[in-house]
Design a protein around this motif. Structure first.
Motif, PDB file in Angstrom:
ATOM      1  N   THR A  29       1.012  -1.231  -0.167  1.00 13.76           N
ATOM      2  CA  THR A  29      -0.049   0.042   0.166  1.00 13.76           C
ATOM      3  C   THR A  29       0.773   1.288   0.027  1.00 13.76           C
ATOM      4  O   THR A  29       0.465   2.417  -0.626  1.00 13.76           O
ATOM      5  N   SER A  30       1.915   1.205   0.845  1.00 10.32           N
ATOM      6  CA  SER A  30       2.906   2.404   0.695  1.00 10.32           C
ATOM      7  C   SER A  30       3.495   2.610  -0.596  1.00 10.32           C
ATOM      8  O   SER A  30       3.494   3.601  -0.875  1.00 10.32           O
ATOM      9  N   ILE A  31       4.056   1.552  -1.103  1.00  9.23           N
ATOM     10  CA  ILE A  31       4.550   1.853  -2.467  1.00  9.23           C
ATOM     11  C   ILE A  31       3.604   2.347  -3.705  1.00  9.23           C
ATOM     12  O   ILE A  31       3.792   3.027  -4.254  1.00  9.23           O
ATOM     13  N   LEU A  32       2.375   1.601  -3.455  1.00 11.83           N
ATOM     14  CA  LEU A  32       1.364   1.752  -4.578  1.00 11.83           C
ATOM     15  C   LEU A  32       0.969   3.323  -4.269  1.00 11.83           C
ATOM     16  O   LEU A  32       0.445   4.118  -5.240  1.00 11.83           O
ATOM     17  N   HIS A  33       0.935   3.871  -3.101  1.00 11.81           N
ATOM     18  CA  HIS A  33       0.675   5.378  -2.680  1.00 11.81           C
ATOM     19  C   HIS A  33       1.457   6.338  -3.248  1.00 11.81           C
ATOM     20  O   HIS A  33       1.052   7.193  -4.011  1.00 11.81           O
ATOM     21  N   ARG A  34       2.945   6.055  -3.390  1.00  8.59           N
ATOM     22  CA  ARG A  34       3.704   6.785  -4.228  1.00  8.59           C
ATOM     23  C   ARG A  34       3.653   6.610  -5.641  1.00  8.59           C
ATOM     24  O   ARG A  34       3.605   7.580  -6.260  1.00  8.59           O
ATOM     25  N   ALA A  35       3.388   5.528  -6.080  1.00  6.05           N
ATOM     26  CA  ALA A  35       3.471   5.299  -7.443  1.00  6.05           C
ATOM     27  C   ALA A  35       2.171   5.751  -7.984  1.00  6.05           C
ATOM     28  O   ALA A  35       1.856   6.890  -8.995  1.00  6.05           O
ATOM     29  N   THR A  36       0.992   5.802  -7.323  1.00  4.53           N
ATOM     30  CA  THR A  36      -0.265   6.249  -8.082  1.00  4.53           C
ATOM     31  C   THR A  36      -0.228   7.860  -7.593  1.00  4.53           C
ATOM     32  O   THR A  36      -0.741   8.459  -8.572  1.00  4.53           O
ATOM     33  N   TRP A  89      -8.562   6.734  -1.364  1.00  3.80           N
ATOM     34  CA  TRP A  89      -8.844   5.889  -0.081  1.00  3.80           C
ATOM     35  C   TRP A  89      -7.574   5.733   0.761  1.00  3.80           C
ATOM     36  O   TRP A  89      -7.815   5.924   1.804  1.00  3.80           O
ATOM     37  N   ASN A  90      -6.246   5.531   0.170  1.00  2.95           N
ATOM     38  CA  ASN A  90      -5.401   5.227   0.918  1.00  2.95           C
ATOM     39  C   ASN A  90      -4.934   6.451   1.815  1.00  2.95           C
ATOM     40  O   ASN A  90      -4.484   6.395   2.664  1.00  2.95           O
ATOM     41  N   GLY A  91      -5.156   7.818   1.045  1.00  2.00           N
ATOM     42  CA  GLY A  91      -4.964   8.966   1.853  1.00  2.00           C
ATOM     43  C   GLY A  91      -5.793   9.197   3.124  1.00  2.00           C
ATOM     44  O   GLY A  91      -5.401   9.665   3.983  1.00  2.00           O
ATOM     45  N   VAL A  92      -7.032   8.858   2.873  1.00  2.00           N
ATOM     46  CA  VAL A  92      -8.031   8.736   4.068  1.00  2.00           C
ATOM     47  C   VAL A  92      -7.480   7.948   5.268  1.00  2.00           C
ATOM     48  O   VAL A  92      -7.206   8.272   6.270  1.00  2.00           O
ATOM     49  N   ARG A  93      -6.769   6.710   4.692  1.00  2.00           N
ATOM     50  CA  ARG A  93      -6.503   5.850   5.588  1.00  2.00           C
ATOM     51  C   ARG A  93      -4.948   6.393   6.318  1.00  2.00           C
ATOM     52  O   ARG A  93      -4.885   6.234   7.459  1.00  2.00           O
ATOM     53  N   HIS A  94      -4.222   7.087   5.777  1.00  2.00           N
ATOM     54  CA  HIS A  94      -3.211   7.954   6.364  1.00  2.00           C
ATOM     55  C   HIS A  94      -3.618   9.155   7.241  1.00  2.00           C
ATOM     56  O   HIS A  94      -2.790   9.430   8.098  1.00  2.00           O
ATOM     57  N   LEU A  95      -4.849   9.725   6.812  1.00  2.00           N
ATOM     58  CA  LEU A  95      -5.047  10.617   7.869  1.00  2.00           C
ATOM     59  C   LEU A  95      -5.575  10.111   9.073  1.00  2.00           C
ATOM     60  O   LEU A  95      -5.113  10.557  10.063  1.00  2.00           O
ATOM     61  N   PHE A  96      -6.070   8.749   9.273  1.00  2.00           N
ATOM     62  CA  PHE A  96      -6.265   7.952  10.290  1.00  2.00           C
ATOM     63  C   PHE A  96      -5.098   7.877  10.930  1.00  2.00           C
ATOM     64  O   PHE A  96      -4.873   7.826  12.390  1.00  2.00           O
ATOM     65  N   PHE A  97      -4.189   7.385  10.307  1.00  2.00           N
ATOM     66  CA  PHE A  97      -2.565   6.880  10.986  1.00  2.00           C
ATOM     67  C   PHE A  97      -2.077   8.274  11.664  1.00  2.00           C
ATOM     68  O   PHE A  97      -1.591   8.158  12.597  1.00  2.00           O
ATOM     69  N   ASN A  98      -2.265   9.457  10.911  1.00  2.00           N
ATOM     70  CA  ASN A  98      -1.775  10.777  11.624  1.00  2.00           C
ATOM     71  C   ASN A  98      -2.474  11.197  12.693  1.00  2.00           C
ATOM     72  O   ASN A  98      -1.954  11.782  13.779  1.00  2.00           O
ATOM     73  N   LEU A  99      -3.700  10.621  12.855  1.00  2.00           N
ATOM     74  CA  LEU A  99      -4.500  10.854  14.147  1.00  2.00           C
ATOM     75  C   LEU A  99      -4.091   9.482  15.379  1.00  2.00           C
ATOM     76  O   LEU A  99      -4.513   9.612  16.375  1.00  2.00           O
ATOM     77  N   GLY A 100      -3.256   8.785  14.810  1.00  2.00           N
ATOM     78  CA  GLY A 100      -2.849   7.647  15.659  1.00  2.00           C
ATOM     79  C   GLY A 100      -3.649   6.493  15.727  1.00  2.00           C
ATOM     80  O   GLY A 100      -3.596   5.622  16.686  1.00  2.00           O
ATOM     81  N   ILE A 101      -4.631   6.560  14.730  1.00  2.00           N
ATOM     82  CA  ILE A 101      -5.697   5.485  14.738  1.00  2.00           C
ATOM     83  C   ILE A 101      -5.209   4.534  13.711  1.00  2.00           C
ATOM     84  O   ILE A 101      -4.766   4.691  12.552  1.00  2.00           O
ATOM     85  N   GLY A 102      -5.238   3.099  14.059  1.00  2.00           N
ATOM     86  CA  GLY A 102      -5.231   2.043  13.055  1.00  2.00           C
ATOM     87  C   GLY A 102      -3.813   1.675  12.802  1.00  2.00           C
ATOM     88  O   GLY A 102      -3.293   1.327  11.581  1.00  2.00           O
ATOM     89  N   LEU A 103      -2.841   1.940  13.651  1.00  2.00           N
ATOM     90  CA  LEU A 103      -1.545   1.855  13.346  1.00  2.00           C
ATOM     91  C   LEU A 103      -1.003   0.300  13.846  1.00  2.00           C
ATOM     92  O   LEU A 103       0.118  -0.120  13.366  1.00  2.00           O
ATOM     93  N   SER A 104      -2.025  -0.595  14.549  1.00  2.00           N
ATOM     94  CA  SER A 104      -1.383  -1.780  14.667  1.00  2.00           C
ATOM     95  C   SER A 104      -1.268  -2.625  13.524  1.00  2.00           C
ATOM     96  O   SER A 104      -1.989  -2.434  12.557  1.00  2.00           O
TER      97      SER A 104
END
Lengths: 136, 131
Positions: A29-36, A89-104
């Motif tokens: 997902t990380s690589i795809l985020h950069r590629a996309t 969509w992965n950007g939204v996931r990253h915004l949650f990461f930035n809030l400290g949510i969903g990092l496990s």
């Protein structure tokens, strides 16, 4: 694990690199985020070309439409829409990461698969809606 | 670290939020803020256009004659251009290590972003004002 035999005769462990690193979804997902993200530059240029052709008049708009409406144009548009949808969509996931949510590990992997599937479906949905709109 | 509770950063350093380079936090925050605006604006434009028009020349010029639509599309173009510039800058900094190449590419990216934003705003304005 790769070893380096040069260091004083004793084999020293090296950090695992891409060739022997097991692929996992959060890495993809990380690589795809950069590629996309880079691919979305093409989407931005397409958007600007579309607006410019519209501003230029009916003739320019018609030639832009025939360009994007060609089989190759549709293929590029389809790819670009999937790219934009995934990045969104992965950007939204990253915004949650930035809030400290969903990092496990467990949650990040599940949401990773989630955004890959929703991203692809979202791109298909936009493409189909576009075809339907053009057919109206 | 011997003691996991030890922290070498001062409270002031934490409050400023900067790392070793002394700047860059605003880059991260701008990218997030632009992303939120872009996401909302993109969703509005995509569904408004795809569900409300037939993508023809007449329907699209009519869509752009609405001040709301034109404003949101202009914001999408501006946010996209800045989001693009910041994002590509990170990619350049990760892979290009030669200073002159890095500076030229970053400068080029920012110029391209400025051209994209300006071109988008002026052409949208032209359609809105009745081209």
């Amino acid at each position: 694990m790769a070893v380096n035999s040069k260091a004083g005769g004793k084999a020293r462990p090296l950090s695992p690199h891409l060739q022997i690193w097991r692929w996992h979804v959060t890495m993809a997902t990380s690589i795809l985020h950069r590629a996309t993200g880079v691919a979305n530059s093409v989407a931005l240029l397409l958007l600007i070309a579309w607006i410019c052709s519209l501003a230029d008049g009916e003739e320019s708009y018609a030639s832009f439409q025939s360009l994007v409406g060609s089989p190759f144009g549709k293929l590029v548009l389809f790819g670009v829409l999937i790219s934009v949808s995934y990045h969104l969509w992965n950007g939204v996931r990253h915004l949650f990461f930035n809030l400290g949510i969903g990092l496990s590990k467990d949650v990040a992997s599940k949401t990773g698969w989630g955004v890959i599937i929703i991203g692809a479906l979202g791109g298909v949905l936009l493409f189909v809606l576009g075809l339907m709109a053009a057919g109206r | 670290m011997a003691n996991p509770n030890s922290d070498l950063r001062t409270p002031l350093s934490k409050a400023r939020g900067n790392g070793a380079s002394g700047h860059g936090t605003e880059h991260v925050i701008h990218q997030r803020a632009l992303a939120v605006g872009l996401g909302i604006g993109f969703a509005y434009c995509a569904f408004s256009i795809l569900l409300g028009t037939n993508l023809s020349y007449g329907a699209m010029t009519e869509w752009f004659h609405s001040a709301l639509n034109s404003t949101i599309m202009a914001l999408v173009v501006i946010c996209s251009a800045f989001h693009f510039a910041l994002g590509v800058q990170v990619v350049i900094e990760d892979y290009i290590h030669k200073a002159t190449t890095k500076i030229i590419l970053t400068l080029g990216t920012n110029f391209l972003a400025a051209i994209i934003a300006m071109c988008g705003v002026f052409t949208i304005l032209k359609i809105y004002l009745g081209a």
